[in-house]
Design an enzyme around this catalytic site. Structure first.
Site, PDB file in Angstrom:
ATOM      1  N   CYS A  75      20.275  57.427 -66.714  1.00  0.00           N
ATOM      2  CA  CYS A  75      19.450  57.878 -67.231  1.00  0.00           C
ATOM      3  C   CYS A  75      19.562  57.584 -68.603  1.00  0.00           C
ATOM      4  O   CYS A  75      20.801  57.967 -69.283  1.00  0.00           O
ATOM      5  CB  CYS A  75      18.603  59.397 -67.168  1.00  0.00           C
ATOM      6  SG  CYS A  75      17.550  60.108 -67.729  1.00  0.00           S
ATOM      7  N   CYS A  79      20.731  64.761 -71.772  1.00  0.00           N
ATOM      8  CA  CYS A  79      20.395  66.614 -70.801  1.00  0.00           C
ATOM      9  C   CYS A  79      22.014  67.400 -70.724  1.00  0.00           C
ATOM     10  O   CYS A  79      22.721  66.524 -70.129  1.00  0.00           O
ATOM     11  CB  CYS A  79      20.301  66.785 -69.555  1.00  0.00           C
ATOM     12  SG  CYS A  79      17.883  65.961 -70.379  1.00  0.00           S
ATOM     13  N   CYS A  82      22.989  67.407 -66.834  1.00  0.00           N
ATOM     14  CA  CYS A  82      22.816  66.850 -65.681  1.00  0.00           C
ATOM     15  C   CYS A  82      23.693  65.018 -65.270  1.00  0.00           C
ATOM     16  O   CYS A  82      24.039  64.382 -65.916  1.00  0.00           O
ATOM     17  CB  CYS A  82      21.200  65.428 -66.642  1.00  0.00           C
ATOM     18  SG  CYS A  82      20.857  64.994 -64.962  1.00  0.00           S
ATOM     19  N   CYS A 119       9.597  67.254 -52.373  1.00  0.00           N
ATOM     20  CA  CYS A 119       9.925  66.956 -53.185  1.00  0.00           C
ATOM     21  C   CYS A 119      10.404  65.848 -54.134  1.00  0.00           C
ATOM     22  O   CYS A 119      11.762  66.086 -53.841  1.00  0.00           O
ATOM     23  CB  CYS A 119      10.260  68.477 -54.608  1.00  0.00           C
ATOM     24  SG  CYS A 119      10.838  67.890 -56.316  1.00  0.00           S
ATOM     25  N   CYS A 150       5.346  67.071 -54.451  1.00  0.00           N
ATOM     26  CA  CYS A 150       6.307  67.439 -55.627  1.00  0.00           C
ATOM     27  C   CYS A 150       6.677  66.997 -55.853  1.00  0.00           C
ATOM     28  O   CYS A 150       6.914  65.537 -55.115  1.00  0.00           O
ATOM     29  CB  CYS A 150       6.604  68.179 -55.544  1.00  0.00           C
ATOM     30  SG  CYS A 150       7.399  69.314 -57.230  1.00  0.00           S
ATOM     31  N   CYS A 210       4.904  72.962 -61.753  1.00  0.00           N
ATOM     32  CA  CYS A 210       6.081  74.311 -60.823  1.00  0.00           C
ATOM     33  C   CYS A 210       7.391  74.034 -62.420  1.00  0.00           C
ATOM     34  O   CYS A 210       7.602  72.990 -62.876  1.00  0.00           O
ATOM     35  CB  CYS A 210       7.147  73.372 -60.113  1.00  0.00           C
ATOM     36  SG  CYS A 210       8.924  73.741 -59.794  1.00  0.00           S
ATOM     37  N   ARG A 282      11.535  80.350 -57.348  1.00  0.00           N
ATOM     38  CA  ARG A 282      12.732  79.694 -56.365  1.00  0.00           C
ATOM     39  C   ARG A 282      13.865  79.987 -56.650  1.00  0.00           C
ATOM     40  O   ARG A 282      14.709  79.689 -57.955  1.00  0.00           O
ATOM     41  CB  ARG A 282      12.077  77.731 -56.118  1.00  0.00           C
ATOM     42  CG  ARG A 282      13.096  77.237 -55.308  1.00  0.00           C
ATOM     43  CD  ARG A 282      12.177  75.641 -54.946  1.00  0.00           C
ATOM     44  NE  ARG A 282      10.857  76.234 -55.242  1.00  0.00           N
ATOM     45  CZ  ARG A 282      10.317  75.720 -55.165  1.00  0.00           C
ATOM     46  NH1 ARG A 282       9.745  74.555 -56.701  1.00  0.00           N
ATOM     47  NH2 ARG A 282       8.948  75.970 -54.892  1.00  0.00           N
TER      48      ARG A 282
HETATM   49  N1  SAM Z   1      14.148  63.392 -64.922  1.00  0.00           N
HETATM   50  C1  SAM Z   1      13.082  64.116 -64.803  1.00  0.00           C
HETATM   51  C2  SAM Z   1      13.055  65.514 -65.811  1.00  0.00           C
HETATM   52  O1  SAM Z   1      14.529  65.138 -66.363  1.00  0.00           O
HETATM   53  O2  SAM Z   1      12.325  66.499 -66.170  1.00  0.00           O
HETATM   54  C3  SAM Z   1      13.201  64.579 -63.484  1.00  0.00           C
HETATM   55  C4  SAM Z   1      14.354  65.491 -63.189  1.00  0.00           C
HETATM   56  S1  SAM Z   1      15.284  66.737 -64.098  1.00  0.00           S
HETATM   57  C5  SAM Z   1      16.717  66.571 -62.511  1.00  0.00           C
HETATM   58  C6  SAM Z   1      15.260  68.223 -62.302  1.00  0.00           C
HETATM   59  C7  SAM Z   1      15.770  69.257 -63.006  1.00  0.00           C
HETATM   60  O3  SAM Z   1      16.335  69.447 -62.880  1.00  0.00           O
HETATM   61  C8  SAM Z   1      15.985  69.068 -64.859  1.00  0.00           C
HETATM   62  O4  SAM Z   1      14.986  69.641 -65.619  1.00  0.00           O
HETATM   63  C9  SAM Z   1      17.325  70.625 -64.804  1.00  0.00           C
HETATM   64  O5  SAM Z   1      16.624  72.145 -64.454  1.00  0.00           O
HETATM   65  C10 SAM Z   1      17.936  70.387 -63.305  1.00  0.00           C
HETATM   66  N2  SAM Z   1      18.992  70.128 -63.594  1.00  0.00           N
HETATM   67  C11 SAM Z   1      19.670  69.539 -63.573  1.00  0.00           C
HETATM   68  N3  SAM Z   1      20.566  68.825 -63.189  1.00  0.00           N
HETATM   69  C12 SAM Z   1      21.259  70.386 -62.822  1.00  0.00           C
HETATM   70  C13 SAM Z   1      22.253  70.559 -62.624  1.00  0.00           C
HETATM   71  N4  SAM Z   1      23.445  70.399 -62.990  1.00  0.00           N
HETATM   72  N5  SAM Z   1      22.116  72.032 -62.527  1.00  0.00           N
HETATM   73  C14 SAM Z   1      21.197  72.439 -62.487  1.00  0.00           C
HETATM   74  N6  SAM Z   1      19.896  72.696 -62.674  1.00  0.00           N
HETATM   75  C15 SAM Z   1      19.475  71.001 -63.397  1.00  0.00           C
HETATM   76  C1  DTB Z   2      14.517  72.307 -60.324  1.00  0.00           C
HETATM   77  O1  DTB Z   2      13.922  73.188 -61.254  1.00  0.00           O
HETATM   78  N1  DTB Z   2      15.647  71.941 -58.919  1.00  0.00           N
HETATM   79  C2  DTB Z   2      15.902  71.102 -58.690  1.00  0.00           C
HETATM   80  C3  DTB Z   2      14.425  70.602 -58.988  1.00  0.00           C
HETATM   81  N2  DTB Z   2      13.359  71.639 -59.617  1.00  0.00           N
HETATM   82  C4  DTB Z   2      14.057  68.850 -59.125  1.00  0.00           C
HETATM   83  C5  DTB Z   2      16.834  70.124 -59.618  1.00  0.00           C
HETATM   84  C6  DTB Z   2      18.589  70.579 -59.276  1.00  0.00           C
HETATM   85  C7  DTB Z   2      19.414  68.999 -59.256  1.00  0.00           C
HETATM   86  C8  DTB Z   2      20.566  70.198 -59.592  1.00  0.00           C
HETATM   87  C9  DTB Z   2      21.807  68.923 -59.880  1.00  0.00           C
HETATM   88  C10 DTB Z   2      21.006  67.780 -58.959  1.00  0.00           C
HETATM   89  O2  DTB Z   2      21.559  68.072 -57.910  1.00  0.00           O
HETATM   90  O3  DTB Z   2      21.550  66.488 -59.431  1.00  0.00           O
HETATM   91 FE1  SF4 Z   3      17.406  62.077 -67.085  1.00  0.00          FE
HETATM   92 FE2  SF4 Z   3      19.374  64.675 -65.999  1.00  0.00          FE
HETATM   93 FE3  SF4 Z   3      17.430  64.773 -68.175  1.00  0.00          FE
HETATM   94 FE4  SF4 Z   3      16.220  64.003 -66.129  1.00  0.00          FE
HETATM   95  S1  SF4 Z   3      17.862  65.998 -66.769  1.00  0.00           S
HETATM   96  S2  SF4 Z   3      16.010  63.555 -68.278  1.00  0.00           S
HETATM   97  S3  SF4 Z   3      17.291  62.921 -65.092  1.00  0.00           S
HETATM   98  S4  SF4 Z   3      19.306  63.195 -68.469  1.00  0.00           S
END
Ligand code: SAM
Ligand code: DTB
Ligand code: SF4
Length: 340
Positions: A75, A79, A82, A119, A150, A210, A282
């Site tokens: 990606c 973030c 992430c 989801c 979702c 959500c 949640r």
């Molecule tokens: N790429 C899309 C976005 O960012 O909207 C969708 C997927 S993204 C992984 C969805 C959500 O997962 C993020 O907004 C964040 O709140 C959560 N998330 C991602 N990595 C995480 C982590 N290491 N710990 C907790 N929540 C995480």
């Molecule tokens: C949300 O708030 N938490 C979920 C879902 N929406 C998409 C994602 C959590 C991701 C945690 C890190 C991972 O497994 O990559």
């Molecule tokens: Fe990309 Fe992760 Fe950010 Fe979603 S949360 S936009 S997957 S870097």
């Protein structure tokens, strides 16, 4: 709830409920009030959250959703939490958009385990139109299996949002993640306003929202209060509010950040419940590192949904068997959404 109960003035329970809706569904929270809520003695805060919870929900019912990463890694966004960002060296195997059959097999397995919502998450900043066509197909087919759908795909255009709605998408997940002030320390490649714009598009298209955030990224109590304020003061409360505990992944900038007091996490859940009484709150990422007792406190604080299944998107989640045992110990039963 089919209770043969009448109230003063011959009002039915649903009439009483709509009176309560007017009384407690607020969209005009002030920061000082929210900070005062966070600062309550723990027992008072939990009592308040549990009392509100019981006005709108069966206190022993929990909804379960399952997640699938339909497109993983590479990606372009930055973030800081992430592992899927291409900018960091997390130990992750990228994968292109999954074939439909693989998605349907995962949805069938989740349904078999009792999940009512499926989801689909993709590591995109924003999908291309041809991606949306394929995701729409997934949405149609998963819905045809009798599950709520979702998706979380990043920022959407108006047309893409409408296409997902037409395919039968029930919920769109798009998190604000944190307060607007702290946001700039976590993400620089898109703005808070970008997120609010996508949320408005989703709402306008008639898709349930959500939206929640992450706790434990080094933010202050005031940042957590501001996040809750932002969510609760949206024109309509998100139907689902995921509260994630940061999963610290090696290679990401937030790996090694000081761990949060678990009770501060519980307080955030309680504040979400008090401020958004009708929403599904949640208990999302981070459960793998939580004790059963900590999760029980979160349920007492008003969380009434979890992600079920041994994987979140890329990180671990508790084994389904462990969750089933926990539900049994707590006397929790599985239930559905209040919106569909
Ligand atoms: N790429 C899309 C976005 O960012 O909207 C969708 C997927 S993204 C992984 C969805 C959500 O997962 C993020 O907004 C964040 O709140 C959560 N998330 C991602 N990595 C995480 C982590 N290491 N710990 C907790 N929540 C995480
Ligand atoms: C949300 O708030 N938490 C979920 C879902 N929406 C998409 C994602 C959590 C991701 C945690 C890190 C991972 O497994 O990559
Ligand atoms: Fe990309 Fe992760 Fe950010 Fe979603 S949360 S936009 S997957 S870097």
């Amino acid at each position: 709830m089919p209770w043969p109960v009448t109230f003063g003035g011959g009002m039915s329970l649903s009439q009483v409920r709509s009176g309560i809706d007017v009384a407690v569904l607020r969209h005009d929270w002030r920061l000082d009030e929210v900070e005062a809520l966070f600062a309550l003695p723990f027992n008072d805060l939990l009592f308040r959250a549990q009392s509100v919870h019981r006005l709108f929900f069966d206190a022993n019912e929990i909804q379960v959703s399952s997640l699938l990463s339909i497109k993983t890694g590479s990606c372009g966004e930055d973030c800081a939490y992430c592992p899927q960002s291409a900018r960091y060296e997390a130990n992750l195997r990228s994968e292109a958009l999954l074939p439909l059959a693989e998605v349907l097999a995962a949805a069938a397995a989740a349904k078999q385990e009792g999940a009512t919502r499926f989801c689909m998450g993709a590591a995109w900043r924003s999908p291309r139109d041809k991606d949306i066509e394929r995701v729409a197909e997934m949405v149609r087919e998963v819905k045809a299996m009798g599950m709520e759908t979702c998706a979380t795909l990043g920022m959407l255009t108006d047309d893409q949002t409408v296409a997902l709605k037409q395919a039968g998408l029930d919920y769109y997940n798009h998190n604000l993640d944190t307060s607007e002030d702290f946001y700039a320390e976590i993400i620089t490649t898109r703005t808070y306003q970008d997120r609010l714009d996508t949320l408005e598009r989703v709402r306008d298209a008639g898709i349930n929202v959500c939206c929640g955030g992450i706790v434990g990224m080094g933010e202050s109590v005031s940042d957590r209060a501001k996040l809750m304020l932002q969510l609760a003061n949206l024109p309509k409360h998100p139907e689902s509010v995921p509260i994630n505990m940061l999963v610290q992944v090696e290679g990401t900038p937030l790996h090694g950040v000081e761990a949060l007091d678990p009770l501060a996490f519980v307080r955030t859940v309680a504040a979400a419940r008090v401020m958004m009484p009708q929403s599904r709150v949640r208990l999302s990422a981070g459960r793998n590192d939580m004790s059963d007792e900590m999760q029980a406190l979160c349920f007492l604080a008003g969380a009434n949904s979890i992600f079920y299944g041994e994987k979140l998107l890329t990180t671990e989640n508790p084994m389904t068997q462990r969750d089933k045992q926990l539900f049994q110990r707590l006397g929790l039963h599985l239930g559905g959404s209040r919106y569909n």
